[in-house]
Design a protein around this motif. Structure first.
Motif, PDB file in Angstrom:
ATOM      1  N   ARG A   1      41.681  40.210  19.748  1.00  0.00           N
ATOM      2  CA  ARG A   1      40.870  40.220  20.965  1.00  0.00           C
ATOM      3  C   ARG A   1      41.736  40.377  22.204  1.00  0.00           C
ATOM      4  NH1 ARG A   1      36.526  41.938  23.471  1.00  0.00           N
ATOM      5  NH2 ARG A   1      35.796  40.548  25.129  1.00  0.00           N
ATOM      6  N   GLU A   2      42.871  39.699  22.256  1.00  0.00           N
ATOM      7  CA  GLU A   2      43.769  39.818  23.399  1.00  0.00           C
ATOM      8  C   GLU A   2      44.340  41.227  23.495  1.00  0.00           C
ATOM      9  OE1 GLU A   2      45.455  35.249  23.862  1.00  0.00           O
ATOM     10  OE2 GLU A   2      46.447  36.651  22.490  1.00  0.00           O
ATOM     11  N   ALA A   3      44.703  41.802  22.351  1.00  0.00           N
ATOM     12  CA  ALA A   3      45.219  43.167  22.347  1.00  0.00           C
ATOM     13  C   ALA A   3      44.163  44.145  22.851  1.00  0.00           C
ATOM     14  CB  ALA A   3      45.678  43.556  20.939  1.00  0.00           C
ATOM     15  N   GLU A   4      42.929  43.946  22.422  1.00  0.00           N
ATOM     16  CA  GLU A   4      41.830  44.808  22.842  1.00  0.00           C
ATOM     17  C   GLU A   4      41.587  44.683  24.344  1.00  0.00           C
ATOM     18  OE1 GLU A   4      37.465  45.702  21.053  1.00  0.00           O
ATOM     19  OE2 GLU A   4      37.775  43.641  21.724  1.00  0.00           O
ATOM     20  N   ILE A   5      41.650  43.457  24.856  1.00  0.00           N
ATOM     21  CA  ILE A   5      41.413  43.229  26.282  1.00  0.00           C
ATOM     22  C   ILE A   5      42.454  43.940  27.131  1.00  0.00           C
ATOM     23  CG2 ILE A   5      41.550  41.465  28.091  1.00  0.00           C
ATOM     24  CD1 ILE A   5      40.117  39.547  26.157  1.00  0.00           C
ATOM     25  N   ILE A   6      43.723  43.804  26.767  1.00  0.00           N
ATOM     26  CA  ILE A   6      44.778  44.428  27.563  1.00  0.00           C
ATOM     27  C   ILE A   6      44.774  45.941  27.394  1.00  0.00           C
ATOM     28  CG2 ILE A   6      47.270  44.603  27.914  1.00  0.00           C
ATOM     29  CD1 ILE A   6      45.995  42.046  29.012  1.00  0.00           C
TER      30      ILE A   6
ATOM     31  N   ARG B   1      44.922  44.076  34.398  1.00  0.00           N
ATOM     32  CA  ARG B   1      45.687  43.656  33.231  1.00  0.00           C
ATOM     33  C   ARG B   1      46.746  42.632  33.624  1.00  0.00           C
ATOM     34  NH1 ARG B   1      44.349  49.070  32.411  1.00  0.00           N
ATOM     35  NH2 ARG B   1      43.628  49.627  30.302  1.00  0.00           N
ATOM     36  N   ASP B   2      47.395  42.861  34.752  1.00  0.00           N
ATOM     37  CA  ASP B   2      48.431  41.920  35.188  1.00  0.00           C
ATOM     38  C   ASP B   2      47.839  40.542  35.444  1.00  0.00           C
ATOM     39  OD1 ASP B   2      50.248  43.933  34.997  1.00  0.00           O
ATOM     40  OD2 ASP B   2      50.614  44.144  37.152  1.00  0.00           O
ATOM     41  N   ARG B   3      46.701  40.498  36.092  1.00  0.00           N
ATOM     42  CA  ARG B   3      46.054  39.209  36.366  1.00  0.00           C
ATOM     43  C   ARG B   3      45.690  38.499  35.067  1.00  0.00           C
ATOM     44  NH1 ARG B   3      41.950  40.912  39.097  1.00  0.00           N
ATOM     45  NH2 ARG B   3      43.205  41.139  40.998  1.00  0.00           N
ATOM     46  N   GLN B   4      45.212  39.277  34.082  1.00  0.00           N
ATOM     47  CA  GLN B   4      44.850  38.684  32.806  1.00  0.00           C
ATOM     48  C   GLN B   4      46.073  38.126  32.100  1.00  0.00           C
ATOM     49  OE1 GLN B   4      41.511  38.379  30.956  1.00  0.00           O
ATOM     50  NE2 GLN B   4      43.066  36.846  30.502  1.00  0.00           N
TER      51      GLN B   4
ATOM     52  N   GLU C   1      47.060  34.882  33.602  1.00  0.00           N
ATOM     53  CA  GLU C   1      46.169  33.794  33.184  1.00  0.00           C
ATOM     54  C   GLU C   1      46.558  33.259  31.813  1.00  0.00           C
ATOM     55  OE1 GLU C   1      42.097  34.929  33.386  1.00  0.00           O
ATOM     56  OE2 GLU C   1      42.131  35.340  35.538  1.00  0.00           O
ATOM     57  N   TRP C   2      47.135  34.115  30.990  1.00  0.00           N
ATOM     58  CA  TRP C   2      47.591  33.689  29.667  1.00  0.00           C
ATOM     59  C   TRP C   2      49.013  33.127  29.702  1.00  0.00           C
ATOM     60  CZ3 TRP C   2      45.912  38.899  27.040  1.00  0.00           C
ATOM     61  CH2 TRP C   2      44.518  38.910  26.877  1.00  0.00           C
ATOM     62  N   GLY C   3      49.617  33.120  30.870  1.00  0.00           N
ATOM     63  CA  GLY C   3      50.974  32.613  30.986  1.00  0.00           C
ATOM     64  C   GLY C   3      52.034  33.607  30.584  1.00  0.00           C
ATOM     65  N   VAL C   4      51.698  34.886  30.627  1.00  0.00           N
ATOM     66  CA  VAL C   4      52.635  35.956  30.267  1.00  0.00           C
ATOM     67  C   VAL C   4      53.077  36.669  31.535  1.00  0.00           C
ATOM     68  CG1 VAL C   4      52.958  38.097  28.973  1.00  0.00           C
ATOM     69  CG2 VAL C   4      51.521  36.265  28.021  1.00  0.00           C
ATOM     70  N   ASP C   5      54.380  36.811  31.737  1.00  0.00           N
ATOM     71  CA  ASP C   5      54.901  37.516  32.896  1.00  0.00           C
ATOM     72  C   ASP C   5      54.611  39.009  32.740  1.00  0.00           C
ATOM     73  OD1 ASP C   5      56.612  39.025  34.644  1.00  0.00           O
ATOM     74  OD2 ASP C   5      57.860  37.241  34.895  1.00  0.00           O
TER      75      ASP C   5
END
Length: 211
Positions: free
Chosen positions: A44-49, A57-60, A63-67
């Motif tokens: 699901r995360e891969a699909e979202i990005i 995408r950067d904001r998402q 939110e997941w704590g990924v730079d």
């Protein structure tokens, strides 16, 4: 109904609009990126990005704590242009673009080193009279700057021409409206998977609905 004569020029997005990649390729890339970053990405995360389902995408990622900078650096290092192109297919309903008898431009977030082999592989390079792969310097949709740049290259920037931009994301609709164009949103993944509806002057599941 949209007819070609309604518009003096067309602009289009690339990934998710005219072409898509096989899911197995997407899944493999996110596996490799996850290994680099020490974080697993769910389907699901891969699909979202990949599809930009939640907007920025950067904001998402944040939110997941990924730079985002680390993510995209790893992402682009993992992508092989040749493999990406080989795993890319053209949507059949996009073939109407080849028959447009008005100026046509491409405005895509796909990076040039990836987009160029894709255009050659699916045989659509000659569909476009102008192309732009967005960068930090050009700006990113929904900002109007990259759209206006392509319009200027097409010679339709400031002459009262009526144009339309078609894409699969909310950023495409935003870019169209911010640049004073009509917007076609083509929903490739479905409203249910996206989790929301994207408004546009025209909302279709296939470009075939426009004719």
């Amino acid at each position: 109904m949209v007819l070609e004569r309604d518009y003096d020029f067309w602009l289009l997005d690339l990934d998710g609009t005219l072409v898509d990649v096989e899911w197995s390729y997407t899944r493999e890339i996110f596996d490799h990126v996850g290994n680099r970053l020490g974080r697993e990405f769910t389907d699901r995360e891969a699909e979202i990005i990949w599809n930009g389902l939640t907007g920025s995408r950067d904001r998402q990622l944040e939110e997941w704590g990924v730079d985002p900078r680390e993510f995209w650096a790893a992402f682009h290092e993992e992508e092989d242009p040749t493999v990406r192109a080989e795993q890319t297919f053209l949507h059949e309903d996009a073939e109407f673009v080849a028959d447009l008898d008005v100026p046509v431009g491409l405005v895509t977030h796909c990076q040039e080193f990836l987009a160029e082999p894709v255009l050659d592989h699916v045989g659509i390079r000659d569909w476009f009279d102008a192309r732009l792969c967005c960068t930090e310097e050009t700006g990113w949709k929904p900002d109007p700057e990259p759209v206006q740049s392509v319009m200027n290259e097409l010679g339709v920037g400031h002459n009262g021409h009526r144009g339309v931009l078609a894409g699969d994301g909310a950023c495409d609709v935003g870019a169209a409206w911010n640049a004073g164009l009509d917007a076609v949103h083509v929903e490739r993944v479905g409203h249910e998977q996206r989790g929301r509806c994207v408004l546009g002057d025209y909302r279709v599941r296939s470009f075939d609905e426009l004719y």
